[in-house]
Design an enzyme around this catalytic site. Structure first.
Site, PDB file in Angstrom:
ATOM      1  N   GLY A  76      38.699  49.070  43.407  1.00 46.88           N
ATOM      2  CA  GLY A  76      37.856  48.233  42.560  1.00 46.88           C
ATOM      3  C   GLY A  76      36.428  48.132  43.045  1.00 46.88           C
ATOM      4  O   GLY A  76      35.850  47.051  43.083  1.00 46.88           O
ATOM      5  N   ALA A  77      35.829  49.268  43.406  1.00 43.05           N
ATOM      6  CA  ALA A  77      34.530  49.233  44.092  1.00 43.05           C
ATOM      7  C   ALA A  77      33.364  49.736  43.247  1.00 43.05           C
ATOM      8  O   ALA A  77      32.304  50.044  43.784  1.00 43.05           O
ATOM      9  CB  ALA A  77      34.609  50.034  45.391  1.00 43.05           C
ATOM     10  N   ASN A 119      44.894  53.189  38.076  1.00 42.78           N
ATOM     11  CA  ASN A 119      45.405  51.840  37.864  1.00 42.78           C
ATOM     12  C   ASN A 119      46.092  51.395  39.142  1.00 42.78           C
ATOM     13  O   ASN A 119      47.204  51.824  39.450  1.00 42.78           O
ATOM     14  CB  ASN A 119      46.374  51.820  36.684  1.00 42.78           C
ATOM     15  CG  ASN A 119      46.968  50.438  36.429  1.00 42.78           C
ATOM     16  OD1 ASN A 119      46.606  49.466  37.109  1.00 42.78           O
ATOM     17  ND2 ASN A 119      47.865  50.348  35.468  1.00 42.78           N
ATOM     18  N   ASN A 159      40.583  45.550  47.366  1.00 42.19           N
ATOM     19  CA  ASN A 159      39.601  44.668  46.750  1.00 42.19           C
ATOM     20  C   ASN A 159      39.856  44.439  45.260  1.00 42.19           C
ATOM     21  O   ASN A 159      39.364  43.463  44.690  1.00 42.19           O
ATOM     22  CB  ASN A 159      38.203  45.267  46.951  1.00 42.19           C
ATOM     23  CG  ASN A 159      37.140  44.543  46.171  1.00 42.19           C
ATOM     24  OD1 ASN A 159      36.755  43.428  46.511  1.00 42.19           O
ATOM     25  ND2 ASN A 159      36.643  45.165  45.105  1.00 42.19           N
ATOM     26  N   SER A 201      41.043  34.964  49.465  1.00 40.56           N
ATOM     27  CA  SER A 201      40.090  33.985  48.945  1.00 40.56           C
ATOM     28  C   SER A 201      40.366  32.645  49.602  1.00 40.56           C
ATOM     29  O   SER A 201      41.488  32.378  50.048  1.00 40.56           O
ATOM     30  CB  SER A 201      40.255  33.851  47.421  1.00 40.56           C
ATOM     31  OG  SER A 201      39.556  32.718  46.931  1.00 40.56           O
ATOM     32  N   TYR A 232      45.979  33.028  40.436  1.00 39.65           N
ATOM     33  CA  TYR A 232      45.025  33.664  41.357  1.00 39.65           C
ATOM     34  C   TYR A 232      45.263  33.199  42.797  1.00 39.65           C
ATOM     35  O   TYR A 232      45.296  34.011  43.729  1.00 39.65           O
ATOM     36  CB  TYR A 232      43.604  33.329  40.910  1.00 39.65           C
ATOM     37  CG  TYR A 232      42.518  34.037  41.681  1.00 39.65           C
ATOM     38  CD1 TYR A 232      42.227  35.372  41.442  1.00 39.65           C
ATOM     39  CD2 TYR A 232      41.758  33.362  42.640  1.00 39.65           C
ATOM     40  CE1 TYR A 232      41.217  36.029  42.132  1.00 39.65           C
ATOM     41  CE2 TYR A 232      40.742  34.012  43.333  1.00 39.65           C
ATOM     42  CZ  TYR A 232      40.476  35.337  43.075  1.00 39.65           C
ATOM     43  OH  TYR A 232      39.481  35.981  43.777  1.00 39.65           O
ATOM     44  N   ALA A 235      48.018  32.026  44.114  1.00 42.09           N
ATOM     45  CA  ALA A 235      49.284  32.578  44.614  1.00 42.09           C
ATOM     46  C   ALA A 235      49.119  34.040  45.009  1.00 42.09           C
ATOM     47  O   ALA A 235      49.649  34.485  46.036  1.00 42.09           O
ATOM     48  CB  ALA A 235      50.366  32.428  43.551  1.00 42.09           C
ATOM     49  N   ILE A 262      30.926  33.139  46.023  1.00 40.20           N
ATOM     50  CA  ILE A 262      30.057  34.299  46.200  1.00 40.20           C
ATOM     51  C   ILE A 262      29.288  34.572  44.911  1.00 40.20           C
ATOM     52  O   ILE A 262      29.858  34.545  43.811  1.00 40.20           O
ATOM     53  CB  ILE A 262      30.882  35.551  46.574  1.00 40.20           C
ATOM     54  CG1 ILE A 262      31.751  35.267  47.814  1.00 40.20           C
ATOM     55  CG2 ILE A 262      29.953  36.730  46.840  1.00 40.20           C
ATOM     56  CD1 ILE A 262      30.993  34.892  49.066  1.00 40.20           C
TER      57      ILE A 262
END
Length: 248
Positions: A13-14, A64, A91, A143, A156, A158, A189
């Site tokens: 996911g960059a 995916n 990420n 997070s 999110y 969990a 962020i």
């Protein structure tokens, strides 16, 4: 010579946001960069070119991350193209926020699958490569809400708590092979996502943070660089909060 010269980093996911900042930071320290995203569109191609401009090998792959078979296929191709995978940054992630009693099963499943299962998929695919190399660094992007929880984000929270448990268990299982696994827990962020919030909401967030400001993707990238490099060679199974003191 950079901190990561001669190493290959795989970042999921960059194409944008925090993932892109991590890719650029690691590339600036000499790492070759393979990154994945759902599709390699014009934005992803621009990211690839920006990374390559730093003088390293860079390539984006459409994948995916939530699909087990697809993940193993893309990891095999990345290993063939780059020759090694020394750093893995999990990420990729999404949010589908709402109060728990309003949350649908589909919203729960989507977030847990993309955020948590994808991390399992990539660790499962990369671990044998790192084991043969007798070394590697795995970084899960968790997070602060994965530690403290947050109303309206039970799915999110969990998923991010699960990434902590996954990293700690991986650190125990693979440590004897020289493989480290850690988590970064970012706080508030400043990204495209948070930019959509009102000025009033962003101000309220800042007031909860001892440093009185939101973090930047580069702040998170600096922590990722530390965990990827030999500077953290004796750090494993840990959660590093990058939150300006928001969570203590």
């Amino acid at each position: 010579m950079g901190l990561l010269s001669g190493k290959t980093a795989l970042i999921t996911g960059a194409a944008r946001g925090i993932g892109k900042a991590i890719a650029l930071k690691m590339a600036s320290e000499g790492a070759n960069i393979a990154f994945t995203d759902l599709k390699i569109d014009e934005l992803a191609q621009a990211t690839e070119a920006e990374i390559a401009a730093l003088g390293v090998k860079a390539k984006g792959y459409a994948s995916n991350a939530a699909n087990f078979e697809e993940t193993h296929t893309v990891v095999e191709q990345i290993h063939k193209d780059f020759g090694s995978i020394d750093i893995l940054v999990n990420n990729a992630g999404i949010t589908k926020d709402t109060l728990m009693l309003r949350m649908t099963e589909a919203q729960w499943d989507a977030v847990l699958t993309v955020n948590l299962k994808s991390a399992f998929n990539f660790i499962h695919a990369c671990a044998p490569i790192m084991m043969r190399q007798r070394g590697g660094s795995i970084i899960n992007m968790s997070s602060v809400v994965g530690v403290s929880g947050n109303a309206g984000q039970c799915n999110y929270s969990a998923s991010k708590a699960g990434m902590i448990g996954l990293a700690k268990s991986t650190a125990k299982e693979l440590g004897s092979r020289g493989i480290r696994a850690n988590c970064i827990a970012p706080g508030f962020i400043l990204t495209d996502m948070t930019a959509q919030l009102s000025e009033e909401v962003r101000k309220q967030w800042a007031e909860q943070i001892p440093l009185r400001r939101g973090g930047t993707p580069e702040d998170v990238a600096n922590v990722a660089l530390f965990l990827a490099s030999d500077l953290s060679s004796y750090v494993s199974g840990q959660v590093i909060h990058c939150c300006g003191g928001m969570n203590m």
